[in-house]
Design a protein around this motif. Structure first.
Motif, mmCIF file in Angstrom:
data_model
loop_
_atom_site.group_PDB
_atom_site.id
_atom_site.type_symbol
_atom_site.label_atom_id
_atom_site.label_comp_id
_atom_site.label_asym_id
_atom_site.label_seq_id
_atom_site.Cartn_x
_atom_site.Cartn_y
_atom_site.Cartn_z
ATOM 1 N N ASP A 148 -6.911 35.889 8.118
ATOM 2 C CA ASP A 148 -5.575 35.814 8.705
ATOM 3 C C ASP A 148 -5.295 34.352 9.044
ATOM 4 O OD1 ASP A 148 -3.115 36.411 9.769
ATOM 5 O OD2 ASP A 148 -3.872 37.228 11.649
ATOM 6 N N LYS A 149 -4.185 33.853 8.555
ATOM 7 C CA LYS A 149 -3.796 32.457 8.772
ATOM 8 C C LYS A 149 -4.915 31.510 8.339
ATOM 9 C CE LYS A 149 -0.438 33.655 12.304
ATOM 10 N NZ LYS A 149 -0.001 33.551 13.714
ATOM 11 N N ASN A 150 -5.496 30.724 9.259
ATOM 12 C CA ASN A 150 -6.528 29.754 8.869
ATOM 13 C C ASN A 150 -7.939 30.231 9.183
ATOM 14 O OD1 ASN A 150 -5.940 29.478 11.678
ATOM 15 N ND2 ASN A 150 -7.012 27.525 11.721
ATOM 16 N N VAL A 151 -8.112 31.516 9.441
ATOM 17 C CA VAL A 151 -9.425 32.059 9.817
ATOM 18 C C VAL A 151 -9.914 33.038 8.752
ATOM 19 C CG1 VAL A 151 -10.742 33.325 11.549
ATOM 20 C CG2 VAL A 151 -8.895 31.794 12.270
ATOM 21 N N LEU A 152 -11.115 32.783 8.239
ATOM 22 C CA LEU A 152 -11.756 33.637 7.237
ATOM 23 C C LEU A 152 -13.058 34.182 7.817
ATOM 24 C CD1 LEU A 152 -12.264 34.692 4.311
ATOM 25 C CD2 LEU A 152 -13.256 32.441 3.808
ATOM 26 N N ILE A 153 -13.260 35.488 7.714
ATOM 27 C CA ILE A 153 -14.474 36.123 8.244
ATOM 28 C C ILE A 153 -15.275 36.699 7.074
ATOM 29 C CG2 ILE A 153 -15.406 37.886 9.789
ATOM 30 C CD1 ILE A 153 -12.836 37.692 11.396
ATOM 31 N N MET A 154 -16.578 36.393 7.087
ATOM 32 C CA MET A 154 -17.446 36.864 6.005
ATOM 33 C C MET A 154 -18.861 37.084 6.533
ATOM 34 S SD MET A 154 -17.474 33.212 4.006
ATOM 35 C CE MET A 154 -17.292 31.747 5.019
ATOM 36 N N GLU A 155 -19.701 37.602 5.674
ATOM 37 C CA GLU A 155 -21.111 37.819 5.998
ATOM 38 C C GLU A 155 -21.793 36.505 6.358
ATOM 39 O OE1 GLU A 155 -25.150 39.030 3.451
ATOM 40 O OE2 GLU A 155 -23.184 38.881 2.487
ATOM 41 N N PHE A 156 -22.620 36.528 7.395
ATOM 42 C CA PHE A 156 -23.411 35.358 7.763
ATOM 43 C C PHE A 156 -24.686 35.342 6.938
ATOM 44 C CE2 PHE A 156 -26.830 33.554 10.505
ATOM 45 C CZ PHE A 156 -26.362 32.247 10.567
ATOM 46 N N ILE A 157 -24.960 34.234 6.281
ATOM 47 C CA ILE A 157 -26.178 34.097 5.490
ATOM 48 C C ILE A 157 -27.200 33.366 6.357
ATOM 49 C CG2 ILE A 157 -27.203 33.292 3.339
ATOM 50 C CD1 ILE A 157 -25.027 35.430 2.987
ATOM 51 N N GLY A 158 -28.132 34.107 6.894
ATOM 52 C CA GLY A 158 -29.122 33.573 7.816
ATOM 53 C C GLY A 158 -29.609 34.686 8.730
ATOM 54 N N LYS A 159 -30.162 34.303 9.869
ATOM 55 C CA LYS A 159 -30.711 35.300 10.784
ATOM 56 C C LYS A 159 -30.655 34.785 12.218
ATOM 57 C CE LYS A 159 -32.992 39.218 11.549
ATOM 58 N NZ LYS A 159 -32.403 40.541 11.265
ATOM 59 N N GLU A 160 -30.097 35.624 13.111
ATOM 60 C CA GLU A 160 -30.034 35.318 14.539
ATOM 61 C C GLU A 160 -29.448 33.934 14.809
ATOM 62 O OE1 GLU A 160 -33.675 36.115 16.608
ATOM 63 O OE2 GLU A 160 -33.883 38.127 15.751
ATOM 64 N N GLY A 161 -28.381 33.625 14.102
ATOM 65 C CA GLY A 161 -27.690 32.358 14.305
ATOM 66 C C GLY A 161 -28.289 31.184 13.578
ATOM 67 N N VAL A 162 -29.445 31.384 12.922
ATOM 68 C CA VAL A 162 -30.071 30.311 12.136
ATOM 69 C C VAL A 162 -29.561 30.426 10.694
ATOM 70 C CG1 VAL A 162 -32.222 29.303 11.305
ATOM 71 C CG2 VAL A 162 -32.129 30.361 13.580
ATOM 72 N N ALA A 163 -28.783 29.449 10.269
ATOM 73 C CA ALA A 163 -28.177 29.503 8.937
ATOM 74 C C ALA A 163 -29.207 29.234 7.847
ATOM 75 C CB ALA A 163 -27.043 28.490 8.845
ATOM 76 N N ALA A 164 -29.016 29.872 6.707
ATOM 77 C CA ALA A 164 -29.880 29.605 5.546
ATOM 78 C C ALA A 164 -29.690 28.163 5.099
ATOM 79 C CB ALA A 164 -29.519 30.565 4.412
ATOM 80 N N PRO A 165 -30.759 27.512 4.661
ATOM 81 C CA PRO A 165 -30.629 26.122 4.194
ATOM 82 C C PRO A 165 -29.935 26.062 2.843
ATOM 83 C CG PRO A 165 -32.845 26.918 3.785
ATOM 84 C CD PRO A 165 -32.149 28.004 4.557
ATOM 85 N N ARG A 166 -29.294 24.929 2.585
ATOM 86 C CA ARG A 166 -28.739 24.692 1.257
ATOM 87 C C ARG A 166 -29.883 24.445 0.267
ATOM 88 N NH1 ARG A 166 -25.011 19.612 2.483
ATOM 89 N NH2 ARG A 166 -27.073 18.931 3.161
ATOM 90 N N LEU A 167 -29.635 24.739 -0.990
ATOM 91 C CA LEU A 167 -30.632 24.455 -2.029
ATOM 92 C C LEU A 167 -31.031 22.989 -1.987
ATOM 93 C CD1 LEU A 167 -32.258 25.153 -4.588
ATOM 94 C CD2 LEU A 167 -30.141 24.840 -5.911
ATOM 95 N N ARG A 168 -30.066 22.135 -1.728
ATOM 96 C CA ARG A 168 -30.298 20.689 -1.660
ATOM 97 C C ARG A 168 -31.349 20.311 -0.610
ATOM 98 N NH1 ARG A 168 -31.401 16.313 -0.607
ATOM 99 N NH2 ARG A 168 -30.287 14.330 -0.850
ATOM 100 N N ASP A 169 -31.455 21.105 0.454
ATOM 101 C CA ASP A 169 -32.291 20.748 1.596
ATOM 102 C C ASP A 169 -33.678 21.381 1.578
ATOM 103 O OD1 ASP A 169 -30.190 19.218 2.627
ATOM 104 O OD2 ASP A 169 -29.290 20.980 3.595
#
Length: 282
Positions: A148-169
């Motif tokens: 809605d407007k400027n907000v997009l909601i999607m699945e979080f990729i990670g666990k308990e607030g810890v985001a999955a690392p990028r392939l680069r990292d």
């Protein structure tokens, strides 16, 4: 991880903002105003978040997990206690001229206004549609939920607030504990091919910077043996993705292939753009 400052705080703040002050009085800034300036959580964006909370889509809002020029992504919790990624596009600082380049020529968005706000709102809707299109044909992307407007909601990729690392990292020696490099390369190329053939679309900005490696955060949080949790690449950032009908689709597709080939060449894998393009388009 989501803190105690949930959406109830948002509701209280909105009520505070709506109250009229006596003539001649100035509103005193508090910590909420500071957070608004820091994270670009202006009142219209907070009102959008509050609408999502009233609909039961968002239960709680945590802190930012990623920040860039165009958007800030926050961690959140949904109605079923599922973890969410809440992407908020910055209306005031987004490069809407670049966005417009990827929107013009897309038959899904032929009649849009050319002002900054309208373009940013369209970009958010475009990312939702692109994620859904890719998700529906079997490409591993974050599951799209709402926009809605400027907000997009999607699945979080990670666990308990810890985001999955990028392939680069992820160091190559860590990757090689779970994958033969060619196997990982082919999995990513396969996702691109599925997106191209079944989804009739191209990512248009794919590289090692917008592929998350799901599973590493889960291992970090759980502290379990590496064999117990599978690692899988997840493609993200699809606002600029294009349908094959777009006049620049093939140019961007070749650039995506070149980016991935270049990255894996640096890791020591012997592959070429021409070789991959033959497999992709035959």
């Amino acid at each position: 991880m989501v803190k105690k400052e949930g959406l109830l705080e948002v509701e209280k703040w909105l009520r505070k903002e709506e109250r009229q002050l006596p003539k001649g009085k100035k509103r005193i800034k508090d910590y909420r105003d500071e957070k608004t300036e820091l994270y670009v959580l202006d009142v219209p964006t907070l009102e959008t978040l509050y609408k999502f909370s009233k609909k039961g889509i968002i239960k709680a809002l945590g802190g930012p997990i990623s920040s860039g020029k165009e958007a800030v992504i926050f961690h959140g919790i949904g109605a079923e206690e599922e973890e969410l990624a809440i992407k908020m596009y910055k209306v005031s600082t987004s490069n809407f001229n670049v966005m417009l380049e990827y929107i013009i020529g897309d038959p899904r968005f032929e009649h849009i206004k050319r002002d900054r706000k309208s373009i940013v709102f369209t970009w958010a809707r475009k990312e939702l549609k692109n994620l859904k299109r890719a998700f529906d044909v079997g490409v591993r992307v974050p599951k799209p939920i709402a926009c809605d407007k400027n907000v997009l909601i999607m699945e979080f990729i990670g666990k308990e607030g810890v985001a999955a690392p990028r392939l680069r990292d992820v160091p190559v020696e860590v990757l090689e504990l779970d994958f033969d490099l060619e196997e990982l390369f082919l999995r990513i190329i396969s996702s691109m091919k599925i997106m191209y053939e079944r989804g009739a679309m191209v990512h248009a900005d794919l590289s090692e910077f917008n592929i998350l490696m799901k599973g590493y955060a889960e291992r970090e949080v759980a502290g379990v043996n590496v064999d117990k949790i599978e690692i899988e690449p997840v493609i993200i950032d699809m606002g600029q993705s294009l349908l094959l009908k777009h006049p620049n689709a093939d140019t961007f597709f070749r650039r995506d292939v070149r980016n991935i080939v270049t990255f894996f060449n640096k890791l020591g894998l012997d592959c070429s753009v021409e070789e991959v393009m033959k497999k992709m388009t035959r």
